[in-house]
Scaffold this motif. Structure first.
Motif, PDB file in Angstrom:
ATOM      1  N   ARG A 293      33.219  57.390  57.965  1.00 45.38           N
ATOM      2  CA  ARG A 293      32.190  56.578  57.338  1.00 45.38           C
ATOM      3  C   ARG A 293      32.240  56.663  55.822  1.00 45.38           C
ATOM      4  N   GLY A 294      32.579  57.838  55.284  1.00 52.30           N
ATOM      5  CA  GLY A 294      32.635  58.014  53.830  1.00 52.30           C
ATOM      6  C   GLY A 294      33.665  57.125  53.170  1.00 52.30           C
ATOM      7  N   PRO A 295      34.955  57.202  53.564  1.00 49.15           N
ATOM      8  CA  PRO A 295      35.959  56.298  52.991  1.00 49.15           C
ATOM      9  C   PRO A 295      35.641  54.821  53.205  1.00 49.15           C
ATOM     10  N   ALA A 296      35.109  54.474  54.370  1.00 45.82           N
ATOM     11  CA  ALA A 296      34.781  53.074  54.652  1.00 45.82           C
ATOM     12  C   ALA A 296      33.686  52.572  53.720  1.00 45.82           C
ATOM     13  N   ALA A 297      32.716  53.428  53.431  1.00 43.45           N
ATOM     14  CA  ALA A 297      31.642  53.027  52.516  1.00 43.45           C
ATOM     15  C   ALA A 297      32.185  52.775  51.116  1.00 43.45           C
ATOM     16  N   LEU A 298      33.135  53.600  50.683  1.00 42.46           N
ATOM     17  CA  LEU A 298      33.745  53.389  49.370  1.00 42.46           C
ATOM     18  C   LEU A 298      34.570  52.116  49.338  1.00 42.46           C
ATOM     19  N   VAL A 299      35.293  51.840  50.415  1.00 48.47           N
ATOM     20  CA  VAL A 299      36.061  50.588  50.497  1.00 48.47           C
ATOM     21  C   VAL A 299      35.121  49.393  50.394  1.00 48.47           C
ATOM     22  N   ALA A 300      33.993  49.457  51.086  1.00 48.80           N
ATOM     23  CA  ALA A 300      33.011  48.372  51.021  1.00 48.80           C
ATOM     24  C   ALA A 300      32.477  48.209  49.599  1.00 48.80           C
ATOM     25  N   PHE A 301      32.178  49.330  48.952  1.00 46.35           N
ATOM     26  CA  PHE A 301      31.676  49.275  47.567  1.00 46.35           C
ATOM     27  C   PHE A 301      32.704  48.640  46.639  1.00 46.35           C
ATOM     28  N   PHE A 302      33.970  49.051  46.777  1.00 44.00           N
ATOM     29  CA  PHE A 302      35.015  48.491  45.918  1.00 44.00           C
ATOM     30  C   PHE A 302      35.252  47.008  46.216  1.00 44.00           C
ATOM     31  N   GLY A 303      35.039  46.605  47.466  1.00 45.77           N
ATOM     32  CA  GLY A 303      35.157  45.188  47.796  1.00 45.77           C
ATOM     33  C   GLY A 303      34.100  44.363  47.078  1.00 45.77           C
ATOM     34  N   VAL A 304      32.881  44.891  47.027  1.00 45.11           N
ATOM     35  CA  VAL A 304      31.799  44.210  46.304  1.00 45.11           C
ATOM     36  C   VAL A 304      32.102  44.170  44.812  1.00 45.11           C
ATOM     37  N   VAL A 305      32.677  45.272  44.284  1.00 41.38           N
ATOM     38  CA  VAL A 305      33.033  45.316  42.862  1.00 41.38           C
ATOM     39  C   VAL A 305      34.059  44.238  42.533  1.00 41.38           C
ATOM     40  N   CYS A 306      35.097  44.107  43.361  1.00 46.22           N
ATOM     41  CA  CYS A 306      36.117  43.082  43.134  1.00 46.22           C
ATOM     42  C   CYS A 306      35.515  41.688  43.194  1.00 46.22           C
ATOM     43  N   PHE A 307      34.611  41.472  44.127  1.00 41.14           N
ATOM     44  CA  PHE A 307      33.955  40.171  44.245  1.00 41.14           C
ATOM     45  C   PHE A 307      33.212  39.835  42.951  1.00 41.14           C
ATOM     46  N   ALA A 308      32.475  40.808  42.420  1.00 40.27           N
ATOM     47  CA  ALA A 308      31.717  40.590  41.185  1.00 40.27           C
ATOM     48  C   ALA A 308      32.643  40.373  39.991  1.00 40.27           C
ATOM     49  N   LEU A 309      33.748  41.119  39.929  1.00 36.02           N
ATOM     50  CA  LEU A 309      34.681  40.968  38.811  1.00 36.02           C
ATOM     51  C   LEU A 309      35.406  39.631  38.859  1.00 36.02           C
ATOM     52  N   CYS A 310      35.624  39.106  40.052  1.00 35.96           N
ATOM     53  CA  CYS A 310      36.231  37.773  40.180  1.00 35.96           C
ATOM     54  C   CYS A 310      35.296  36.709  39.598  1.00 35.96           C
ATOM     55  N   ILE A 311      34.020  36.816  39.899  1.00 31.07           N
ATOM     56  CA  ILE A 311      33.043  35.875  39.333  1.00 31.07           C
ATOM     57  C   ILE A 311      33.021  35.994  37.813  1.00 31.07           C
ATOM     58  N   THR A 312      33.040  37.216  37.305  1.00 31.60           N
ATOM     59  CA  THR A 312      33.040  37.437  35.867  1.00 31.60           C
ATOM     60  C   THR A 312      34.270  36.824  35.214  1.00 31.60           C
ATOM     61  N   THR A 313      35.413  36.943  35.869  1.00 29.52           N
ATOM     62  CA  THR A 313      36.653  36.373  35.346  1.00 29.52           C
ATOM     63  C   THR A 313      36.547  34.862  35.203  1.00 29.52           C
ATOM     64  N   ILE A 314      36.012  34.213  36.226  1.00 28.66           N
ATOM     65  CA  ILE A 314      35.859  32.753  36.176  1.00 28.66           C
ATOM     66  C   ILE A 314      34.950  32.353  35.022  1.00 28.66           C
ATOM     67  N   VAL A 315      33.841  33.060  34.857  1.00 33.60           N
ATOM     68  CA  VAL A 315      32.883  32.738  33.797  1.00 33.60           C
ATOM     69  C   VAL A 315      33.518  32.922  32.416  1.00 33.60           C
ATOM     70  N   LEU A 316      34.234  34.030  32.222  1.00 40.38           N
ATOM     71  CA  LEU A 316      34.861  34.293  30.924  1.00 40.38           C
ATOM     72  C   LEU A 316      35.882  33.220  30.566  1.00 40.38           C
ATOM     73  N   ILE A 317      36.702  32.850  31.523  1.00 42.02           N
ATOM     74  CA  ILE A 317      37.721  31.831  31.250  1.00 42.02           C
ATOM     75  C   ILE A 317      37.071  30.476  30.977  1.00 42.02           C
ATOM     76  N   ALA A 318      36.129  30.095  31.817  1.00 46.02           N
ATOM     77  CA  ALA A 318      35.504  28.774  31.683  1.00 46.02           C
ATOM     78  C   ALA A 318      34.728  28.640  30.381  1.00 46.02           C
ATOM     79  N   ASP A 319      34.028  29.681  29.981  1.00 48.10           N
ATOM     80  CA  ASP A 319      33.160  29.591  28.808  1.00 48.10           C
ATOM     81  C   ASP A 319      33.889  29.833  27.491  1.00 48.10           C
ATOM     82  N   ASN A 320      35.002  30.584  27.525  1.00 50.33           N
ATOM     83  CA  ASN A 320      35.582  31.026  26.263  1.00 50.33           C
ATOM     84  C   ASN A 320      37.072  30.741  26.076  1.00 50.33           C
TER      85      ASN A 320
END
Length: 203
Positions: free
Chosen positions: A9-36
Motif C-alpha cells: 500500500r505504501g509504494p502504491a500510494a506514492l505512485v498515485a501521488f506522483f501520478g497526480v503531480v504529473c497531471f498537474a504539471l502537464c496542465i501547468t505546461t500547457i498554460v505556460l506555453i499558451a500564455d507566454n
C-alpha cells in the motif's frame, strides 16, 4: 495476505501521488506555453533590466518562442501534456489492477517525458543562442522557456521514481504469504500446548 497488501500500500500510494503531480504539471505546461511562449501575431516589447527601459517594439507573427526552425515545439508540448494527462489518469486506474500494468504505465510516462525534456531543453537553448534572432525576441519571456523544460525534467524524474515504486509493488504482490501462528487452528484430533497443560493440571 493482509500483511502483503499492507506492505504494498505504501509504494502504491506514492505512485498515485506522483501520478497526480504529473497531471498537474502537464496542465501547468500547457498554460505556460499558451500564455507566454506561443503568442498570437502582434507587436510586443520586452523589459531590459540592465538598462531599466523597454526595448523597441518588435513584431511577432505567431511563431513559437521555443524553436529557431520549422519544428513547432510549442505544439509538440501541447501534445505531450495532453497525452501525459491521459496517461497519468490511466496510471491511477492501473493501481487497481495487477502491478504489471502500473509498471507498464510508469515506463511509458518515463520514456514519454524524457523525450519531451530533452527536446524542450535542446530547442530552447538553440533558440536562446541563435544570433540571427533579434535579442529582444530571444529575451521575450525567456524565463518561461526555462520553466517549461524544468517542469519537463521534473515530470521525467517523478515518473522514473514511480517506475521504481511500481516494481516494488510487483515484488510485494508476488511474495508468498504465510498464515500467522496466532491465527492457526489445530487440526482435528490434535491438541495445542495450552490444552495439554490444562489437561495435565487436572490430573
Amino acid at each position: 495476505m493482509n500483511n502483503m497488501m499492507s506492505a504494498a500500500r505504501g509504494p502504491a500510494a506514492l505512485v498515485a501521488f506522483f501520478g497526480v503531480v504529473c497531471f498537474a504539471l502537464c496542465i501547468t505546461t500547457i498554460v505556460l506555453i499558451a500564455d507566454n511562449l506561443y503568442p498570437g501575431a502582434g507587436t510586443y516589447q520586452v523589459y531590459l533590466p540592465a538598462l531599466g527601459v523597454y526595448s523597441q517594439p518588435f513584431y511577432l507573427d505567431g511563431t513559437c518562442l521555443m524553436t529557431n526552425n520549422s519544428i513547432n515545439v510549442c505544439r509538440y508540448g501541447y501534445s505531450v501534456a495532453a497525452i501525459g494527462m491521459l496517461s497519468s489518469l490511466v496510471l491511477l486506474a492501473a493501481l487497481c489492477a495487477p502491478a504489471i500494468l502500473t509498471i507498464l504505465m510508469s515506463a511509458f510516462n518515463t520514456i514519454w517525458f524524457m523525450a519531451w525534456a530533452i527536446t524542450s531543453t535542446v530547442y530552447s537553448n538553440n533558440f536562446a543562442g541563435d544570433d540571427t534572432i533579434p535579442q529582444a525576441v530571444r529575451d521575450y519571456n525567456g524565463k518561461y522557456r526555462r520553466d517549461v523544460f524544468a517542469l519537463a525534467w521534473t515530470m521525467f524524474s517523478v515518473s522514473l521514481v514511480s517506475l521504481v515504486l511500481a516494481f516494488a509493488c510487483k515484488k510485494k504482490e508476488t511474495e508468498p504469504s504465510y498464515p500467522e501462528a496466532a491465527h492457526e487452528k489445530p487440526m482435528p484430533g490434535t491438541t495445542t500446548p495450552a490444552a495439554e497443560a490444562a489437561e495435565y493440571s487436572k490430573v
